[in-house]
Structure formats: C-alpha cells, structure tokens
Design a protein around this motif. Structure first.
Motif, PDB file in Angstrom:
ATOM      1  N   GLU A 160      50.645-104.232  63.430  1.00 58.98           N
ATOM      2  CA  GLU A 160      51.716-105.347  63.873  1.00 58.98           C
ATOM      3  C   GLU A 160      51.559-106.564  64.189  1.00 58.98           C
ATOM      4  OE1 GLU A 160      53.022-103.563  67.603  1.00 58.98           O
ATOM      5  OE2 GLU A 160      53.700-101.494  66.675  1.00 58.98           O
ATOM      6  N   TRP A 161      50.249-106.909  64.728  1.00 55.98           N
ATOM      7  CA  TRP A 161      49.766-108.074  64.723  1.00 55.98           C
ATOM      8  C   TRP A 161      49.267-108.922  63.589  1.00 55.98           C
ATOM      9  CZ3 TRP A 161      50.292-111.500  68.846  1.00 55.98           C
ATOM     10  CH2 TRP A 161      50.380-110.775  70.084  1.00 55.98           C
ATOM     11  N   ILE A 162      48.680-108.284  62.587  1.00 58.04           N
ATOM     12  CA  ILE A 162      48.720-108.939  61.415  1.00 58.04           C
ATOM     13  C   ILE A 162      49.945-109.292  60.688  1.00 58.04           C
ATOM     14  CG2 ILE A 162      47.830-108.334  58.842  1.00 58.04           C
ATOM     15  CD1 ILE A 162      45.454-108.780  60.861  1.00 58.04           C
ATOM     16  N   LYS A 163      50.841-108.506  60.845  1.00 60.48           N
ATOM     17  CA  LYS A 163      52.231-108.826  60.408  1.00 60.48           C
ATOM     18  C   LYS A 163      52.681-110.115  61.085  1.00 60.48           C
ATOM     19  CE  LYS A 163      56.880-106.934  59.633  1.00 60.48           C
ATOM     20  NZ  LYS A 163      57.796-105.499  59.736  1.00 60.48           N
ATOM     21  N   LYS A 164      52.518-110.006  62.359  1.00 60.41           N
ATOM     22  CA  LYS A 164      53.024-111.376  63.101  1.00 60.41           C
ATOM     23  C   LYS A 164      52.262-112.698  62.515  1.00 60.41           C
ATOM     24  CE  LYS A 164      54.301-109.135  67.342  1.00 60.41           C
ATOM     25  NZ  LYS A 164      54.021-108.704  68.663  1.00 60.41           N
ATOM     26  N   PHE A 165      50.947-112.473  62.283  1.00 64.53           N
ATOM     27  CA  PHE A 165      50.163-113.685  61.588  1.00 64.53           C
ATOM     28  C   PHE A 165      50.772-114.118  60.271  1.00 64.53           C
ATOM     29  CE2 PHE A 165      46.336-111.905  64.226  1.00 64.53           C
ATOM     30  CZ  PHE A 165      46.889-112.683  65.415  1.00 64.53           C
ATOM     31  N   ASP A 166      50.949-113.115  59.648  1.00 66.53           N
ATOM     32  CA  ASP A 166      51.567-113.331  58.296  1.00 66.53           C
ATOM     33  C   ASP A 166      52.769-114.139  58.233  1.00 66.53           C
ATOM     34  OD1 ASP A 166      49.239-112.306  57.353  1.00 66.53           O
ATOM     35  OD2 ASP A 166      50.172-110.261  56.624  1.00 66.53           O
ATOM     36  N   GLU A 167      53.844-113.823  59.244  1.00 70.42           N
ATOM     37  CA  GLU A 167      55.157-114.453  59.298  1.00 70.42           C
ATOM     38  C   GLU A 167      55.122-115.663  59.780  1.00 70.42           C
ATOM     39  OE1 GLU A 167      57.254-111.426  61.434  1.00 70.42           O
ATOM     40  OE2 GLU A 167      57.262-109.992  59.966  1.00 70.42           O
ATOM     41  N   SER A 168      54.338-115.821  60.817  1.00 69.41           N
ATOM     42  CA  SER A 168      54.350-117.122  61.605  1.00 69.41           C
ATOM     43  C   SER A 168      53.223-118.275  61.373  1.00 69.41           C
ATOM     44  CB  SER A 168      54.440-116.672  63.008  1.00 69.41           C
ATOM     45  OG  SER A 168      53.413-116.387  63.603  1.00 69.41           O
ATOM     46  N   GLU A 169      52.039-117.519  61.157  1.00 68.79           N
ATOM     47  CA  GLU A 169      50.808-118.542  60.988  1.00 68.79           C
ATOM     48  C   GLU A 169      50.114-118.376  59.545  1.00 68.79           C
ATOM     49  OE1 GLU A 169      49.575-120.394  63.216  1.00 68.79           O
ATOM     50  OE2 GLU A 169      50.814-119.622  64.826  1.00 68.79           O
ATOM     51  N   GLN A 170      50.857-117.930  58.651  1.00 63.93           N
ATOM     52  CA  GLN A 170      50.323-117.936  57.428  1.00 63.93           C
ATOM     53  C   GLN A 170      49.063-117.102  57.176  1.00 63.93           C
ATOM     54  OE1 GLN A 170      49.912-121.916  55.849  1.00 63.93           O
ATOM     55  NE2 GLN A 170      52.095-122.343  55.763  1.00 63.93           N
ATOM     56  N   GLY A 171      48.956-116.082  57.733  1.00 65.50           N
ATOM     57  CA  GLY A 171      47.918-114.927  57.780  1.00 65.50           C
ATOM     58  C   GLY A 171      46.877-115.302  58.988  1.00 65.50           C
ATOM     59  N   ILE A 172      45.922-114.559  58.984  1.00 68.47           N
ATOM     60  CA  ILE A 172      44.966-114.439  60.279  1.00 68.47           C
ATOM     61  C   ILE A 172      44.037-115.655  59.937  1.00 68.47           C
ATOM     62  CG2 ILE A 172      43.206-113.208  59.228  1.00 68.47           C
ATOM     63  CD1 ILE A 172      42.967-111.786  61.803  1.00 68.47           C
ATOM     64  N   LEU A 173      43.766-115.980  58.837  1.00 64.94           N
ATOM     65  CA  LEU A 173      42.939-117.115  58.625  1.00 64.94           C
ATOM     66  C   LEU A 173      43.566-118.665  58.958  1.00 64.94           C
ATOM     67  CD1 LEU A 173      41.303-116.827  55.038  1.00 64.94           C
ATOM     68  CD2 LEU A 173      40.127-116.444  57.310  1.00 64.94           C
ATOM     69  N   GLY A 174      44.940-118.558  58.797  1.00 63.53           N
ATOM     70  CA  GLY A 174      45.867-119.717  59.276  1.00 63.53           C
ATOM     71  C   GLY A 174      45.731-119.870  60.866  1.00 63.53           C
TER      72      GLY A 174
ATOM     73  N   HIS B 224      45.138 -89.559  67.807  1.00 62.34           N
ATOM     74  CA  HIS B 224      46.349 -90.085  68.225  1.00 62.34           C
ATOM     75  C   HIS B 224      45.914 -91.690  68.710  1.00 62.34           C
ATOM     76  CE1 HIS B 224      50.411 -90.984  70.046  1.00 62.34           C
ATOM     77  NE2 HIS B 224      49.869 -91.075  71.198  1.00 62.34           N
ATOM     78  N   GLN B 225      44.876 -91.644  69.583  1.00 59.82           N
ATOM     79  CA  GLN B 225      44.552 -93.028  70.099  1.00 59.82           C
ATOM     80  C   GLN B 225      44.143 -93.838  68.930  1.00 59.82           C
ATOM     81  OE1 GLN B 225      43.755 -90.364  71.418  1.00 59.82           O
ATOM     82  NE2 GLN B 225      43.874 -90.145  73.649  1.00 59.82           N
ATOM     83  N   ILE B 226      43.518 -93.394  67.867  1.00 59.93           N
ATOM     84  CA  ILE B 226      43.014 -94.232  66.578  1.00 59.93           C
ATOM     85  C   ILE B 226      44.225 -94.838  65.928  1.00 59.93           C
ATOM     86  CG2 ILE B 226      41.660 -93.933  64.657  1.00 59.93           C
ATOM     87  CD1 ILE B 226      39.843 -91.759  65.751  1.00 59.93           C
ATOM     88  N   TRP B 227      45.006 -93.806  65.853  1.00 62.02           N
ATOM     89  CA  TRP B 227      46.513 -94.153  65.117  1.00 62.02           C
ATOM     90  C   TRP B 227      47.282 -95.364  65.966  1.00 62.02           C
ATOM     91  CZ3 TRP B 227      47.927 -94.333  60.230  1.00 62.02           C
ATOM     92  CH2 TRP B 227      47.275 -93.233  59.289  1.00 62.02           C
ATOM     93  N   THR B 228      47.327 -95.167  67.176  1.00 61.22           N
ATOM     94  CA  THR B 228      48.026 -96.139  67.874  1.00 61.22           C
ATOM     95  C   THR B 228      47.292 -97.436  67.925  1.00 61.22           C
ATOM     96  OG1 THR B 228      48.525 -94.321  69.442  1.00 61.22           O
ATOM     97  CG2 THR B 228      48.727 -96.693  70.432  1.00 61.22           C
ATOM     98  N   ARG B 229      45.981 -97.641  68.002  1.00 62.45           N
ATOM     99  CA  ARG B 229      45.230 -98.718  67.868  1.00 62.45           C
ATOM    100  C   ARG B 229      45.580 -99.470  66.418  1.00 62.45           C
ATOM    101  NH1 ARG B 229      39.764 -98.664  71.411  1.00 62.45           N
ATOM    102  NH2 ARG B 229      40.812 -97.827  73.274  1.00 62.45           N
ATOM    103  N   LYS B 230      45.454 -98.687  65.349  1.00 62.88           N
ATOM    104  CA  LYS B 230      45.685 -99.064  64.052  1.00 62.88           C
ATOM    105  C   LYS B 230      47.180 -99.704  63.767  1.00 62.88           C
ATOM    106  CE  LYS B 230      45.771 -97.774  59.053  1.00 62.88           C
ATOM    107  NZ  LYS B 230      45.760 -96.646  58.193  1.00 62.88           N
ATOM    108  N   ASN B 231      48.086 -98.904  64.423  1.00 60.32           N
ATOM    109  CA  ASN B 231      49.487 -99.472  64.261  1.00 60.32           C
ATOM    110  C   ASN B 231      49.410-100.678  64.869  1.00 60.32           C
ATOM    111  OD1 ASN B 231      50.103 -97.236  62.738  1.00 60.32           O
ATOM    112  ND2 ASN B 231      50.982 -96.226  64.505  1.00 60.32           N
TER     113      ASN B 231
END
Length: 377
Positions: free
Chosen positions: A150-164, A139-146
C-alpha cells in the motif's frame, strides 16, 4: 521462538493472576464473622476424596476453580485452613471468562480476515514454505506485506516512487539555488513558521515562510549584492513555530544536514552546512559489484583501540583495510544518522538527514564512503 515465548509468558502471567484472585477469595471466606462480607449464594467445593483424591491427601484445603487460560485448568491448594474453602457463585462473568471471550472473538475476526484478505495460494510467499515454524504466523506476514505494498503504491502515485521519496532532502531543508538559499519545511499543523538564527540575530519574526495548500512552508533568502549567501556556512539556524494552540516552539529543521552539541550544554544546534570549497570525489564508484555479499557490521565510534569516539577518517584509513583483508566486501554501518543518546547505538535517531557529528563532518563521512569504494570491490 519470539512469538511462542511471548505466548508462554503471557499465559503464565494470567495463571499467576488467577491464582492470586482465588487466594484472596479464600482468605476473605476465613475472616472472623464481624469482618465477613455480605454472604452470597455458596456452593460446596469438590470432594477431594472423589475427584482429586491424590491431591486431597496432601492438602488440608482443596479448591478447583474453572480457570480456562488456553487449554489449562489450574489447581490451587491452600494449606493451613481447617475447613474446606467454599466457592462464591457470582452472577457476572469472571475476568478469566471475559478474557476467553475476547480471545474467541479475536480468533473469529482473524479467520474472517484470512478468508477475505488471504490469497488463494499461500505458497506465493516462499519463506513460509521454507520455514514451517512461520506457518502459524502467515496471517501476520501477509498483513505486513499488504501494508508495505500500500505504501509503495502511495509513493508511486505521489512521489514518483520510493527513490523520489528518499530524495526529499534535495527539495526540503536549506538548499543552495541560483541567487539565494531555498528553505522548505513540512509542518501542516503550524499556524506560523519563521526561520531564525545567527544570520538575523535570532529574530523570530523577521523571516516568515509562506504556506502552500499541502502544509509546506517556503522561504527564499536572496544573496547580497556581492553574491554572498544570506546564511553563512557553519552558522546556527532554527525554525520558530507558532503551534495550533498559539504556543511558540523552536525546532531544528527536519532536513538539516549537520547538527552539533554546544560545549557545556545538552542542547543540539542545527548548522547550515555549505562549505565554500565543495568536497571532490577522488575515488570512482566500482563498475562491477560482487555477485554475493559478505557483510561486515560495524560502529565507527567504537572501532578505536583508544578510549575515544573514533572518526570517519580514522576508520577509513585504519579499519577498512583490515575489513578487506578478512574477506568482507560490504559494510553495514551502525549509528550514521544523528542521535542524541550515544548509548542507543544509533537507534534513537533525532535527525534523519544529518550524519553523526561525533565522528566528524559531512565531508569526513564522504571521505569514508569514497575510500570504501577502493577497498570493498
């Protein structure tokens, strides 16, 4: 092992705490009559000859409280009392009972979250199948993965990905642009922000930044008539803020690229790094990378045989060849980002975009990176 050790430690601590509580209750019962507290409804202790015969033969006083910590029931023996201690029946729940109730509620909540948030196939995370000891913590592993997704999605939407997002240093901080120096700082809770330093005689209000709707403060410092930058290379700078409560505070810019400690002082100063002669990369990046990694973890400052903090250049010239000779092809360097407390081994980062000045300048670190390309291929 980490989680199981913590669980055993917590359980033993709770049992020790419960034992002390019981001992204090017994001691209160044995006080003289003039010092006795208000008597409550009492019940007799279990007969040691019937229920706990083996333990009762060794003890003058026997008490068996119902302390449920996990699945354990602790026996407490108090020697030296002439009569069996009596239990006090209180109407409110004991701390141990409250703890058990909280644990039960947490288990219920966890099971509910598991049913709602868990995928149908737990085997999607291969590491759980490879290591059965991780099964209780799926459960803890899945919580951290989710949360990571979520943060990867935010980076994609606002910063053009984690590299941006990781390239923010190209926009924030002090950057050379055509015709001047562009300064940007993210401080959404500040009421006012100005840039000050050696370039303006440390005037806290002469170079005020403008705030955009997203909490980013911006300032353009144009070059003079001769084309010289407004801030000279190697000079000190700071951000002068007016906080939400009206107080003033000076801070090193968050995206500063070079920070040094002044001689005879515990203070660190932000340095504007823009040498007139740019560093020239003399070594090309490898075109082919190794199929497998053989990682050598190192600390530049601790790599010298002498009693000093080693430099980036000495590490590149003397240590890198030995690392290559021993068959390694990858470096994992500790304590690269600036940190005030040297004994933290770099874990107490204070400036995320500045290389540690103890081992040299940013150009010295570039030299280390360049030379590593020739050795670790």
């Amino acid at each position: 092992f980490f989680f199981s050790s913590r669980r055993r430690h917590t359980r033993s601590s709770l049992v020790s705490w419960a034992r002390r509580c019981v001992q204090e209750t017994v001691i209160i019962q044995d006080l003289p009559k003039e010092a006795e507290p208000v008597q409550e409804e009492e019940i007799k202790a279990p007969n040691p000859q019937t229920e706990n015969d083996a333990v009762g033969k060794e003890c003058n006083t026997q008490r068996k409280p119902s302390i449920a910590v996990g699945a354990e029931i602790e026996l407490l023996s108090v020697k030296g009392a002439e009569e069996p201690a009596q239990l006090v029946d209180k109407s409110e729940a004991s701390p141990a009972d409250k703890l058990n109730e909280q644990l039960e509620n947490q288990n219920i909540k966890r099971e509910k979250q598991k049913q709602e948030g868990f995928p149908k196939k737990i085997s999607e995370i291969e590491v759980i199948n490879q290591d059965p000891y991780l099964k209780p913590y799926e459960h803890q592993i899945w919580t951290r993965k989710n949360k990571f997704q979520e943060w990867i999605k935010k980076f994609d939407e606002s910063e053009q990905g984690i590299l941006g997002f990781s390239d923010s240093y190209k926009k924030f901080g002090l950057n050379r642009v055509p015709g001047g120096i562009q300064y940007r700082e993210w401080a959404p809770m500040a009421k006012k922000l100005c840039l000050c330093g050696d370039f303006n005689g440390w005037n806290r209000g002469s170079h005020e930044c403008k705030r955009n709707p997203y909490g980013v403060w911006e300032l353009l410092l144009p070059d003079d008539k001769d084309g010289k930058p407004a801030i000279q290379h190697g000079s000190k700078v700071k951000a002068a803020l007016v906080l939400e409560n009206g107080q003033q505070a000076d801070r090193i810019p968050a995206w500063i690229r070079y920070v040094v400690q002044s001689k005879g002082s515990i203070q660190y100063d932000g340095i504007y790094w823009d040498p007139p002669q740019k560093y020239e990369w003399k070594f090309e990046k490898p075109s082919v990378y190794p199929k497998s990694l053989r990682v050598y973890e190192c600390h530049v400052g601790m790599s010298s045989e002498e009693g000093k903090v080693n430099s980036y250049r000495d590490f590149a010239d003397w240590i890198l060849p030995r690392i290559k000779k021993n068959g390694y092809n990858t470096l994992q360097i500790m304590a690269i980002m600036e940190h005030v407390y040297y004994a933290s081994f770099g874990y107490h980062v204070t400036n995320f975009f500045a290389t540690s000045s103890r081992s040299g300048t940013p150009d010295d670190f570039k030299y280390l990176v360049a030379v590593s390309y020739t050795h670790l291929r």
